[in-house]
Write a protein that holds these residues in place. Structure first.
Motif, PDB file in Angstrom:
ATOM      1  N   SER A  56       0.799  -1.226   0.000  1.00 27.71           N
ATOM      2  CA  SER A  56       0.000   0.000   0.000  1.00 27.71           C
ATOM      3  C   SER A  56       0.834   1.281   0.000  1.00 27.71           C
ATOM      4  N   SER A  57       2.085   1.232   0.406  1.00 29.50           N
ATOM      5  CA  SER A  57       2.951   2.421   0.379  1.00 29.50           C
ATOM      6  C   SER A  57       4.381   2.008   0.698  1.00 29.50           C
ATOM      7  N   GLY A  58       5.298   2.947   0.487  1.00 32.97           N
ATOM      8  CA  GLY A  58       6.689   2.707   0.868  1.00 32.97           C
ATOM      9  C   GLY A  58       6.836   2.631   2.377  1.00 32.97           C
ATOM     10  N   THR A  59       6.059   3.436   3.079  1.00 35.89           N
ATOM     11  CA  THR A  59       6.111   3.418   4.544  1.00 35.89           C
ATOM     12  C   THR A  59       5.678   2.048   5.065  1.00 35.89           C
ATOM     13  N   ASP A  60       4.587   1.525   4.518  1.00 34.96           N
ATOM     14  CA  ASP A  60       4.134   0.198   4.949  1.00 34.96           C
ATOM     15  C   ASP A  60       5.149  -0.881   4.579  1.00 34.96           C
ATOM     16  N   PHE A  82      19.482  11.797   7.533  1.00 37.30           N
ATOM     17  CA  PHE A  82      19.162  12.703   6.421  1.00 37.30           C
ATOM     18  C   PHE A  82      18.322  11.940   5.413  1.00 37.30           C
ATOM     19  N   THR A  83      17.028  11.909   5.681  1.00 38.57           N
ATOM     20  CA  THR A  83      16.089  11.140   4.865  1.00 38.57           C
ATOM     21  C   THR A  83      14.691  11.669   5.100  1.00 38.57           C
ATOM     22  N   PHE A  84      13.751  11.134   4.335  1.00 42.93           N
ATOM     23  CA  PHE A  84      12.346  11.428   4.594  1.00 42.93           C
ATOM     24  C   PHE A  84      11.972  10.821   5.957  1.00 42.93           C
ATOM     25  N   PHE A  85      11.083  11.488   6.667  1.00 43.03           N
ATOM     26  CA  PHE A  85      10.769  11.136   8.056  1.00 43.03           C
ATOM     27  C   PHE A  85      10.376   9.669   8.244  1.00 43.03           C
ATOM     28  N   ALA A  86       9.694   9.101   7.228  1.00 49.36           N
ATOM     29  CA  ALA A  86       9.157   7.735   7.370  1.00 49.36           C
ATOM     30  C   ALA A  86      10.236   6.712   7.719  1.00 49.36           C
ATOM     31  N   THR A  87      11.457   6.915   7.222  1.00 45.84           N
ATOM     32  CA  THR A  87      12.518   5.930   7.456  1.00 45.84           C
ATOM     33  C   THR A  87      12.758   5.742   8.957  1.00 45.84           C
ATOM     34  N   GLY A  88      12.809   6.850   9.682  1.00 45.67           N
ATOM     35  CA  GLY A  88      13.003   6.751  11.135  1.00 45.67           C
ATOM     36  C   GLY A  88      11.708   6.461  11.868  1.00 45.67           C
ATOM     37  N   PRO A 128      19.944   1.591   5.312  1.00 49.14           N
ATOM     38  CA  PRO A 128      20.469   2.750   4.580  1.00 49.14           C
ATOM     39  C   PRO A 128      19.432   3.233   3.565  1.00 49.14           C
ATOM     40  N   VAL A 129      19.517   4.482   3.224  1.00 52.30           N
ATOM     41  CA  VAL A 129      18.623   5.074   2.220  1.00 52.30           C
ATOM     42  C   VAL A 129      19.457   5.412   0.985  1.00 52.30           C
ATOM     43  N   SER A 130      18.900   5.150  -0.181  1.00 48.77           N
ATOM     44  CA  SER A 130      19.577   5.530  -1.432  1.00 48.77           C
ATOM     45  C   SER A 130      18.988   6.874  -1.848  1.00 48.77           C
ATOM     46  N   GLU A 154      17.530  -1.985   2.102  1.00 54.79           N
ATOM     47  CA  GLU A 154      17.698  -0.743   1.324  1.00 54.79           C
ATOM     48  C   GLU A 154      16.373   0.013   1.314  1.00 54.79           C
ATOM     49  N   ASP A 155      16.398   1.286   1.743  1.00 55.62           N
ATOM     50  CA  ASP A 155      15.243   2.143   1.495  1.00 55.62           C
ATOM     51  C   ASP A 155      15.485   2.747   0.104  1.00 55.62           C
ATOM     52  N   GLY A 156      14.876   2.089  -0.883  1.00 55.93           N
ATOM     53  CA  GLY A 156      15.065   2.492  -2.274  1.00 55.93           C
ATOM     54  C   GLY A 156      13.887   3.303  -2.792  1.00 55.93           C
ATOM     55  N   ALA A 157      13.242   4.051  -1.900  1.00 57.03           N
ATOM     56  CA  ALA A 157      12.065   4.833  -2.305  1.00 57.03           C
ATOM     57  C   ALA A 157      12.419   5.863  -3.377  1.00 57.03           C
ATOM     58  N   GLN A 158      13.674   6.330  -3.374  1.00 62.44           N
ATOM     59  CA  GLN A 158      14.054   7.378  -4.329  1.00 62.44           C
ATOM     60  C   GLN A 158      14.962   6.843  -5.431  1.00 62.44           C
ATOM     61  N   SER A 159      15.310   5.567  -5.387  1.00 62.91           N
ATOM     62  CA  SER A 159      16.359   5.080  -6.295  1.00 62.91           C
ATOM     63  C   SER A 159      15.885   3.997  -7.248  1.00 62.91           C
ATOM     64  N   THR A 178      10.593  -0.047  -1.708  1.00 65.47           N
ATOM     65  CA  THR A 178      10.483   1.153  -2.527  1.00 65.47           C
ATOM     66  C   THR A 178       9.084   1.745  -2.408  1.00 65.47           C
ATOM     67  N   SER A 179       8.949   2.953  -2.966  1.00 61.04           N
ATOM     68  CA  SER A 179       7.684   3.692  -2.919  1.00 61.04           C
ATOM     69  C   SER A 179       7.241   4.016  -4.337  1.00 61.04           C
ATOM     70  N   PHE A 180       5.941   3.953  -4.551  1.00 62.13           N
ATOM     71  CA  PHE A 180       5.382   4.378  -5.840  1.00 62.13           C
ATOM     72  C   PHE A 180       4.511   5.626  -5.671  1.00 62.13           C
ATOM     73  N   SER A 183       5.092  11.120  -7.304  1.00 58.11           N
ATOM     74  CA  SER A 183       6.247  11.874  -7.822  1.00 58.11           C
ATOM     75  C   SER A 183       7.539  11.065  -7.851  1.00 58.11           C
ATOM     76  N   LYS A 184       7.486   9.806  -7.425  1.00 57.86           N
ATOM     77  CA  LYS A 184       8.708   8.984  -7.439  1.00 57.86           C
ATOM     78  C   LYS A 184       9.074   8.624  -8.884  1.00 57.86           C
ATOM     79  N   PRO A 185      10.325   8.163  -9.110  1.00 61.57           N
ATOM     80  CA  PRO A 185      10.701   7.820 -10.489  1.00 61.57           C
ATOM     81  C   PRO A 185       9.693   6.880 -11.149  1.00 61.57           C
TER      82      PRO A 185
HETATM   83  C1  PLP Z   1      13.459   7.841   1.443  1.00 59.82           C
HETATM   84  C2  PLP Z   1      11.991   7.547   1.606  1.00 59.82           C
HETATM   85  N1  PLP Z   1      11.599   6.566   2.426  1.00 59.82           N
HETATM   86  C3  PLP Z   1      10.303   6.256   2.581  1.00 59.82           C
HETATM   87  C4  PLP Z   1       9.318   6.935   1.919  1.00 59.82           C
HETATM   88  C5  PLP Z   1       7.893   6.601   2.176  1.00 59.82           C
HETATM   89  O1  PLP Z   1       7.201   6.202   1.036  1.00 59.82           O
HETATM   90  P1  PLP Z   1       5.612   6.436   0.923  1.00 59.82           P
HETATM   91  O2  PLP Z   1       5.370   7.884   0.766  1.00 59.82           O
HETATM   92  O3  PLP Z   1       5.218   5.630  -0.282  1.00 59.82           O
HETATM   93  O4  PLP Z   1       4.983   5.884   2.155  1.00 59.82           O
HETATM   94  C6  PLP Z   1       9.665   7.957   1.036  1.00 59.82           C
HETATM   95  C7  PLP Z   1       8.634   8.678   0.279  1.00 59.82           C
HETATM   96  O5  PLP Z   1       8.476   9.841   0.234  1.00 59.82           O
HETATM   97  C8  PLP Z   1      11.048   8.291   0.885  1.00 59.82           C
HETATM   98  O6  PLP Z   1      11.441   9.278   0.067  1.00 59.82           O
END
Ligand code: PLP
Length: 375
Positions: A56-60, A82-88, A128-130, A154-159, A178-180, A183-185
């Motif tokens: 359902s999402s990259g966060t999930d 240094f990442t989007f908040f969801a990683t932490g 790690p985040v890419s 790998e948090d490959g949400a951006q890669s 990864t995340s879809f 606005s992701k690639p």
């Molecule tokens: C590095 C990173 N991790 C996790 C997420 C979370 O993905 P989502 O927005 O699909 O839940 C994002 C999305 O913005 C992201 O950029």
């Protein structure tokens, strides 16, 4: 000008997307329908992993990973500040402790030379985040993790679509998420995400966790979540996947062109270029999920560019160890100087595969004018 232009992409794909969407409306299996299964096979093949689980999402995806690994209150998960908040966030959601390791100032990814000293007996995973579209240094990270028997996610949400030493992001570690997000690639028209692994036991576990921990109908061996992907999102992703390779090539070309335009724009200014362009390791290709540069007086530069109708964004103005939600970790400013310095200076320029040469020139002219105004 748009920061990410999804409309132009839709115009290109209108026929294919509409056809795929209509097929879902016709069969009516809206959740985990045949498109989801088809997408999982296509994505697994694309990244070179044995298994893909659409979610359902990259966060999930990240949350399900930590649940599958049995992360419990008091456990530690190493990640970057240094990442989007969801990683932490997903670490804290399970009442585990995020242990931050500072970033490499050039790539913005976790500094693998500082990783080993962060490992303790409570370390359950390394995450790690890419960032910005470029993979972290997975050979070094995997070697350290393997020596300690710790899984790497790998948090490959951006890669998604990027390569590391010729191999695709999301096929480089024990698990990848990864995340879809649109606005992701590779983005759908809502929320979506996926997990990748070569481990069939983890694959099974992810599949159970995405449907409330259910193994068979009304039989729940574990606690899970509702983490399913819906068929309409899978249908859209399947249509977009057809042209994804061409879009990845376009992103690479546009990223390199931005850097060249910046170099040219400041070549007549008698000082070292005040704008730092993205550094991509020789063994990496970036998908430039964000094309991010560093400038002095970032907030003023952003405001001036906005007055010139150039949309920009800051990824990210505050590293997550300094977010109020993590105050209980007791991290002071200065704890992770590389991340904090980057957060002060970064600014992302409009980036998507349909950016024209003229638009890039307009953006860089506005960047130059804005930067010189505040030097
Ligand atoms: C590095 C990173 N991790 C996790 C997420 C979370 O993905 P989502 O927005 O699909 O839940 C994002 C999305 O913005 C992201 O950029």
């Amino acid at each position: 000008m748009r920061f990410v232009d999804l409309n132009t992409q839709y115009e290109r794909l209108r026929g294919a997307i509409n056809k795929r969407v209509q097929a879902v409306l016709d069969h009516g299996q809206y959740i985990l329908g045949p498109e989801v299964t088809e997408l999982e096979s296509a994505l697994a093949e694309y990244v070179g992993a044995n298994h893909c689980v659409a979610l359902s999402s990259g966060t999930d995806a990240l949350l399900i990973t930590l649940m599958a690994l049995g992360v419990e209150p008091g456990d530690e998960v190493i990640t970057t500040p240094f990442t989007f908040f969801a990683t932490g966030e997903i670490i804290a959601l399970l009442k585990a402790r995020p242990v931050f390791v500072d970033i490499d100032r050039r790539t913005y990814n976790i500094d693998s030379s500082q990783l080993e000293s962060a490992i303790t007996l409570r370390t359950k995973a390394i995450l790690p985040v890419s960032l910005y579209g470029q993979c972290a240094d997975y050979d070094a990270i995997n070697a350290i993790a393997a020596a300690h028997g710790i899984p790497v996610i790998e948090d490959g949400a951006q890669s998604f679509g990027a390569t590391y030493k010729g191999q695709r992001s999301c096929g480089l570690t024990d698990i990848a998420a990864t995340s879809f997000f649109p606005s992701k690639p590779l983005g759908c028209y809502g929320d979506g995400g996926a997990l990748f692994t070569n481990d069939y036991i983890l694959d099974e576990c992810f599949r159970e966790l995405r449907v409330h921990g259910q193994a068979d109908r009304n039989h729940h061996p574990r606690i899970g979540i509702n983490g399913r992907m819906d068929s309409l999102q899978a249908a859209i992703l399947l249509a977009k996947l057809e042209i994804f390779n061409a879009e990845v090539v376009a992103r690479g070309r546009l990223g390199a062109r931005y850097s060249q335009l910046i170099e040219d724009a400041f070549s007549d200014v008698s000082m070292p270029t005040p704008v730092t362009t993205p550094y991509v390791e020789a063994h990496n290709t970036s998908v430039y999920a964000q094309y991010t540069v560093e400038v002095p007086s970032r907030d003023a530069v952003q405001a001036t560019m906005s007055e010139c109708n150039i949309p920009t964004a800051v990824h990210y103005p505050r590293p997550i160890h300094l977010q109020p939600a993590f105050a209980s970790l007791g991290q002071e400013p200065g704890s992770f100087p590389a991340a904090e310095k980057a957060a002060e200076r970064v600014i992302s320029l409009p980036m998507h595969p349909y950016l024209t040469d003229e638009q890039q020139i307009t953006v860089i002219q506005a960047l130059k004018d804005s930067v010189l105004e505040f030097l």
